[in-house]
Design a protein around this motif. Structure first.
Motif, PDB file in Angstrom:
ATOM      1  N   ASN A 374       0.829  -1.214   0.000  1.00  0.00           N
ATOM      2  CA  ASN A 374       0.000   0.000   0.000  1.00  0.00           C
ATOM      3  C   ASN A 374       0.862   1.263   0.000  1.00  0.00           C
ATOM      4  O   ASN A 374       0.557   2.236  -0.701  1.00  0.00           O
ATOM      5  CB  ASN A 374      -0.922   0.002   1.213  1.00  0.00           C
ATOM      6  CG  ASN A 374      -1.995  -1.067   1.131  1.00  0.00           C
ATOM      7  OD1 ASN A 374      -2.263  -1.606   0.053  1.00  0.00           O
ATOM      8  ND2 ASN A 374      -2.604  -1.398   2.243  1.00  0.00           N
ATOM      9  N   GLU A 375       1.930   1.250   0.822  1.00  0.00           N
ATOM     10  CA  GLU A 375       2.787   2.442   0.876  1.00  0.00           C
ATOM     11  C   GLU A 375       3.451   2.703  -0.471  1.00  0.00           C
ATOM     12  O   GLU A 375       3.489   3.840  -0.961  1.00  0.00           O
ATOM     13  CB  GLU A 375       3.852   2.262   1.962  1.00  0.00           C
ATOM     14  CG  GLU A 375       3.325   2.292   3.384  1.00  0.00           C
ATOM     15  CD  GLU A 375       2.929   3.690   3.835  1.00  0.00           C
ATOM     16  OE1 GLU A 375       2.923   4.625   3.012  1.00  0.00           O
ATOM     17  OE2 GLU A 375       2.595   3.841   5.032  1.00  0.00           O
ATOM     18  N   LEU A 376       3.992   1.649  -1.079  1.00  0.00           N
ATOM     19  CA  LEU A 376       4.685   1.829  -2.353  1.00  0.00           C
ATOM     20  C   LEU A 376       3.716   2.208  -3.467  1.00  0.00           C
ATOM     21  O   LEU A 376       4.019   3.083  -4.303  1.00  0.00           O
ATOM     22  CB  LEU A 376       5.449   0.558  -2.717  1.00  0.00           C
ATOM     23  CG  LEU A 376       6.258   0.600  -4.019  1.00  0.00           C
ATOM     24  CD1 LEU A 376       7.247   1.770  -4.003  1.00  0.00           C
ATOM     25  CD2 LEU A 376       6.995  -0.721  -4.239  1.00  0.00           C
ATOM     26  N   SER A 377       2.548   1.580  -3.478  1.00  0.00           N
ATOM     27  CA  SER A 377       1.575   1.917  -4.532  1.00  0.00           C
ATOM     28  C   SER A 377       1.095   3.356  -4.382  1.00  0.00           C
ATOM     29  O   SER A 377       0.940   4.078  -5.387  1.00  0.00           O
ATOM     30  CB  SER A 377       0.396   0.945  -4.470  1.00  0.00           C
ATOM     31  OG  SER A 377      -0.253   1.031  -3.212  1.00  0.00           O
ATOM     32  N   ARG A 378       0.896   3.809  -3.135  1.00  0.00           N
ATOM     33  CA  ARG A 378       0.482   5.204  -2.940  1.00  0.00           C
ATOM     34  C   ARG A 378       1.566   6.164  -3.421  1.00  0.00           C
ATOM     35  O   ARG A 378       1.281   7.187  -4.066  1.00  0.00           O
ATOM     36  CB  ARG A 378       0.181   5.442  -1.457  1.00  0.00           C
ATOM     37  CG  ARG A 378      -0.226   6.874  -1.146  1.00  0.00           C
ATOM     38  CD  ARG A 378      -0.675   7.044   0.285  1.00  0.00           C
ATOM     39  NE  ARG A 378       0.398   6.740   1.256  1.00  0.00           N
ATOM     40  CZ  ARG A 378       0.267   6.944   2.572  1.00  0.00           C
ATOM     41  NH1 ARG A 378      -0.880   7.407   3.056  1.00  0.00           N
ATOM     42  NH2 ARG A 378       1.254   6.650   3.383  1.00  0.00           N
ATOM     43  N   LEU A 379       2.830   5.830  -3.106  1.00  0.00           N
ATOM     44  CA  LEU A 379       3.937   6.683  -3.537  1.00  0.00           C
ATOM     45  C   LEU A 379       4.032   6.729  -5.054  1.00  0.00           C
ATOM     46  O   LEU A 379       4.203   7.804  -5.660  1.00  0.00           O
ATOM     47  CB  LEU A 379       5.239   6.169  -2.930  1.00  0.00           C
ATOM     48  CG  LEU A 379       6.523   6.887  -3.341  1.00  0.00           C
ATOM     49  CD1 LEU A 379       6.469   8.367  -2.969  1.00  0.00           C
ATOM     50  CD2 LEU A 379       7.742   6.223  -2.718  1.00  0.00           C
ATOM     51  N   LEU A 380       3.914   5.582  -5.721  1.00  0.00           N
ATOM     52  CA  LEU A 380       4.020   5.541  -7.184  1.00  0.00           C
ATOM     53  C   LEU A 380       2.885   6.303  -7.841  1.00  0.00           C
ATOM     54  O   LEU A 380       3.082   6.963  -8.884  1.00  0.00           O
ATOM     55  CB  LEU A 380       4.032   4.085  -7.656  1.00  0.00           C
ATOM     56  CG  LEU A 380       5.276   3.272  -7.270  1.00  0.00           C
ATOM     57  CD1 LEU A 380       5.111   1.820  -7.697  1.00  0.00           C
ATOM     58  CD2 LEU A 380       6.535   3.873  -7.887  1.00  0.00           C
ATOM     59  N   VAL A 381       1.700   6.240  -7.279  1.00  0.00           N
ATOM     60  CA  VAL A 381       0.566   6.992  -7.843  1.00  0.00           C
ATOM     61  C   VAL A 381       0.840   8.484  -7.783  1.00  0.00           C
ATOM     62  O   VAL A 381       0.609   9.236  -8.751  1.00  0.00           O
ATOM     63  CB  VAL A 381      -0.729   6.624  -7.098  1.00  0.00           C
ATOM     64  CG1 VAL A 381      -1.842   7.605  -7.452  1.00  0.00           C
ATOM     65  CG2 VAL A 381      -1.153   5.216  -7.453  1.00  0.00           C
ATOM     66  N   HIS A 382       1.371   8.946  -6.634  1.00  0.00           N
ATOM     67  CA  HIS A 382       1.639  10.378  -6.501  1.00  0.00           C
ATOM     68  C   HIS A 382       2.853  10.812  -7.313  1.00  0.00           C
ATOM     69  O   HIS A 382       2.964  11.987  -7.694  1.00  0.00           O
ATOM     70  CB  HIS A 382       1.832  10.745  -5.022  1.00  0.00           C
ATOM     71  CG  HIS A 382       0.544  10.813  -4.265  1.00  0.00           C
ATOM     72  ND1 HIS A 382      -0.198  11.969  -4.143  1.00  0.00           N
ATOM     73  CD2 HIS A 382      -0.160   9.847  -3.603  1.00  0.00           C
ATOM     74  CE1 HIS A 382      -1.285  11.725  -3.425  1.00  0.00           C
ATOM     75  NE2 HIS A 382      -1.291  10.451  -3.086  1.00  0.00           N
ATOM     76  N   LEU A 383       3.753   9.867  -7.584  1.00  0.00           N
ATOM     77  CA  LEU A 383       4.866  10.166  -8.482  1.00  0.00           C
ATOM     78  C   LEU A 383       4.459  10.069  -9.956  1.00  0.00           C
ATOM     79  O   LEU A 383       5.263  10.363 -10.844  1.00  0.00           O
ATOM     80  CB  LEU A 383       6.037   9.207  -8.216  1.00  0.00           C
ATOM     81  CG  LEU A 383       6.800   9.394  -6.905  1.00  0.00           C
ATOM     82  CD1 LEU A 383       7.831   8.283  -6.716  1.00  0.00           C
ATOM     83  CD2 LEU A 383       7.503  10.759  -6.875  1.00  0.00           C
TER      84      LEU A 383
END
Length: 435
Positions: A374-383
């Motif tokens: 979840n943390e990585l997917s949230r970061l990638l979405v915002h990137l």
């Protein structure tokens, strides 16, 4: 025969001698008492005396024999009743063990008066009456047991306390158990019932005060006692804030929590579960700095992924110093997926997106978890890294969907279905036929 003959000869000679004496001089005896006069010879008086003695002797023997027979009859009748009562007691105990409550109560209570085990009868009958939902009868039987066996107060009191607990009369049970504890402070059954009563009343403070005696007298197995201690003190922490007023300040809340924490037994002060919950409650109370100090101190004593994970969730604090501290732990725990997840979160607090991404990816590589995903997917979405997000989902969806039921799925060109999968094999053959 020779002895009998000699005796007969001696008797004849004695009779002849006495007869000769009677003929020569019979004697004269006169007895006068008031208006009664008795005249006889001296030999007649002797005969009367001998006959009277014999009659009195045999009369007393007869009375003694009859009295003895009567006593034997009474004892036989008593023993017969006791034997019957003991047999009924045995049958009643069997019925009690088999759960035949009505039969057990009837047999045990009926045999209590004559049984050699009257206390057992009363206690068993009271238990059966309680199971039959006849509380008044059960109480009466226990009172009868106490009247007949006052020295068995503790055993009878335990039965009464169990009845109170089963009827949810917890205050009555507590009062009775406290009296029994004063009488027998080392009784393990009393201590166990007190533990159960305090748990039902949710009186965690009193239970915490009782636990040292429970440990000292080994009233519970060690593993069960450890779990009970952890649950008790965890519940004390949980209820510490509920006792405060709604408008209490953060300092008051932190003080209430620290009082409970400082009262912990020494062997629980390094417990990871308790430490994590204490830190989380401190955060909820607004004492974030105190929570961070606690986590660092706990981690110095004993490494705990649970505490490390909580450190990464702290809402405030010196994030740069926290990140530096967490990096130093990598030397001893390079493959700890939880530490890598925490490092990624701390890197995000420092707005170092690429560093955070690297830590999240390493955490997923070590041990796939929903939080790291979840943390990585949230970061990638915002990137706005669409390709990286798609790759992340494709690589980790199988690991994170283990609880889903096995269902047929469409084939992926990059990952053809194995031949062992009958569903995939059938779909492949169908595709080939269509082609």
């Amino acid at each position: 025969m020779r002895v009998l003959f000699i005796v007969a000869v001696l008797v004849l000679l004695a009779g002849t001698l006495v007869g000769e004496l009677i003929v020569q001089d019979p004697g004269y005896v006169l007895i006068n008492y008031r208006q009664t006069t008795v005249e006889t010879s001296i030999w007649g008086l002797a005969l009367i005396t001998i006959v009277g003695f014999l009659l009195l002797h045999f009369g007393l023997r007869l009375l003694s024999y009859l009295a003895g027979r009567r006593g034997k009859l009474v004892r036989w009748n008593r023993n017969r009743g006791r034997d019957r009562a003991n047999r009924n007691t045995e049958r009643g105990l069997i019925a009690l063990a088999a759960g035949e409550w009505s039969k057990a109560q009837r047999l045990l209570s009926g045999a209590a008066d004559k049984s050699d085990l009257a206390l057992v009868n009363y206690l068993g009958a009271a238990e059966a009456a309680q199971e039959l939902n006849h509380p008044e009868t059960s109480d009466e039987l226990l009172q009868a047991a106490l009247r007949t066996h006052p020295k068995a107060e503790v055993a009878i009191g335990l039965a009464q306390a169990q009845n109170h607990i089963s009827r949810h009369q917890l205050e009555n049970a507590l009062a009775l158990l406290m009296r029994l504890r004063r009488k027998s402070p080392r009784h393990t059954k009393v201590l166990r019932l007190l533990v159960e009563t305090y748990q039902r009343l949710q009186d965690w403070g009193s239970l915490a005060d009782l636990l040292p005696d429970v440990r000292r007298y080994r009233a519970l197995p060690e593993n069960q006692l450890e779990a009970l201690e952890r649950t008790t003190h965890l519940s004390r922490l949980e209820s510490a804030l509920s006792k405060l007023d709604e408008g209490s300040s953060s300092a008051d809340k932190a003080l209430a929590l620290s009082q409970v924490w400082n009262a912990l037994p020494k062997h629980l002060s390094s417990d990871a579960t308790l430490g994590a919950r204490y830190a989380a409650l401190l955060c909820e109370a607004g004492a974030t700095e105190q929570a961070e100090k606690l986590l660092r101190a706990q981690l110095k004593k004993q490494w705990s992924p649970e505490l490390v994970q909580l450190l990464g969730k702290l809402p405030t604090g010196d994030s740069q110093r926290q990140l530096k501290q967490a990096k130093s732990w990598l030397d001893n725990h390079p493959d700890d997926a939880t530490l890598l997840l925490t490092l990624g979160r701390l890197a995000m607090r420092n707005r170092d997106w690429e560093l955070a991404r690297g830590y999240f990816e390493k955490s997923l590589a070590q041990q796939p978890s929903q939080e790291a995903f979840n943390e990585l997917s949230r970061l990638l979405v915002h990137l706005e890294d669409v390709e990286g997000y798609q790759r992340l989902v494709a690589e980790n969806v199988d690991h994170l969907a283990r609880e889903l039921p096995p269902l047929p799925l469409p084939l992926r060109e990059s990952a053809p279905a194995p031949e062992s999968d009958p569903t995939a094999k059938a779909e492949t053959q169908e595709s080939e036929r269509g082609a």
